[in-house]
Design a protein around this motif. Sequence first.
Motif, PDB file in Angstrom:
ATOM      1  N   LEU A 199       0.829  -1.211   0.000  1.00 36.21           N
ATOM      2  CA  LEU A 199       0.000   0.000   0.000  1.00 36.21           C
ATOM      3  C   LEU A 199       0.863   1.260   0.000  1.00 36.21           C
ATOM      4  N   ILE A 200       1.900   1.280   0.833  1.00 36.42           N
ATOM      5  CA  ILE A 200       2.786   2.443   0.879  1.00 36.42           C
ATOM      6  C   ILE A 200       3.464   2.647  -0.471  1.00 36.42           C
ATOM      7  N   ALA A 201       3.943   1.548  -1.066  1.00 36.48           N
ATOM      8  CA  ALA A 201       4.614   1.650  -2.359  1.00 36.48           C
ATOM      9  C   ALA A 201       3.653   2.096  -3.448  1.00 36.48           C
ATOM     10  N   TYR A 202       2.429   1.588  -3.419  1.00 31.84           N
ATOM     11  CA  TYR A 202       1.453   1.945  -4.458  1.00 31.84           C
ATOM     12  C   TYR A 202       1.180   3.442  -4.443  1.00 31.84           C
ATOM     13  N   PHE A 203       0.885   3.997  -3.285  1.00 24.82           N
ATOM     14  CA  PHE A 203       0.535   5.419  -3.219  1.00 24.82           C
ATOM     15  C   PHE A 203       1.765   6.310  -3.415  1.00 24.82           C
ATOM     16  N   ALA A 204       2.949   5.784  -3.101  1.00 23.20           N
ATOM     17  CA  ALA A 204       4.171   6.565  -3.320  1.00 23.20           C
ATOM     18  C   ALA A 204       4.585   6.560  -4.790  1.00 23.20           C
ATOM     19  N   LEU A 205       4.339   5.427  -5.476  1.00 19.17           N
ATOM     20  CA  LEU A 205       4.827   5.280  -6.849  1.00 19.17           C
ATOM     21  C   LEU A 205       3.797   5.622  -7.918  1.00 19.17           C
ATOM     22  N   ALA A 206       2.516   5.607  -7.549  1.00 15.43           N
ATOM     23  CA  ALA A 206       1.482   5.852  -8.555  1.00 15.43           C
ATOM     24  C   ALA A 206       1.665   7.200  -9.230  1.00 15.43           C
ATOM     25  N   GLY A 207       2.147   8.183  -8.472  1.00 15.15           N
ATOM     26  CA  GLY A 207       2.352   9.507  -9.052  1.00 15.15           C
ATOM     27  C   GLY A 207       3.780   9.760  -9.490  1.00 15.15           C
TER      28      GLY A 207
END
Length: 257
Positions: free
Chosen positions: A190-198
Amino acid sequence: MTTLAWILLACLAGGALSLGIAALVAFRVQARWIPTLVSYAVGALLGAVFLDMIPHIFQANPNPGRSAAMILAGILVFFILEKLLLWRHHHHHGEEIEGGHDHGHDNDQGRSGWMIVAGDSFHNFTDGVIIAGAFIADIRLGVITALAILAHEIPQEIGDFLILLHSGFSKKKALLLNVVSSLATVLGALIAYFALAGARNWVPDLLAIAAASMIYVAVADLIPGLHKRAALRETLGQVSFIGLGIATIWIIHEGLG
């Protein structure tokens, strides 16, 4: 499904499957199965890296030399980190020998068991980051990466269960602690998804580090253990299951292609 749904499904399903198989094997104490699972894990990890991750990294990055350098640097970093962990373990173990016991918690559980839980939680967290990065880059790459991670999680979880049981934990408590530890995969994802999505331009670098991690685990951590069983029959079995692990990734690669 959305990318986030794929990530969560991979983390939760993979964690449940690896824990289920590991508990079944560990509680029945079929330790002779572990080398076979480790051999398969080596093939799956190397297959995922060299058949899918590295080709995708080089295609996605306009500077393949940078990606190659990141993989090389990642292997060196993991070597240094493992050295630090080994140094800490030996130093800590020496203190325990001087004290004459391996306890020190209110419930009189072995320190080694609690260290395994902490280490496994961090490891699962990083697995979640790797899975999220792979799915963000490409759904097919995410599926293959998640399966490769699952393959090496099973023998690792079996080892963790055996250590916890040896440290004095009950079967129920060992299973509960491993379930809690496995949730760190979801947190990391979850942390990686929201950090990397943008910031998708970071994804190739993350995948390069992930590839380095998987290469290091296979070559430095898993393969040396296989070399301890050098009989011809065991060696042929190891080669066969390494090949099976690679073949599994290749079949998935072709099927999803």
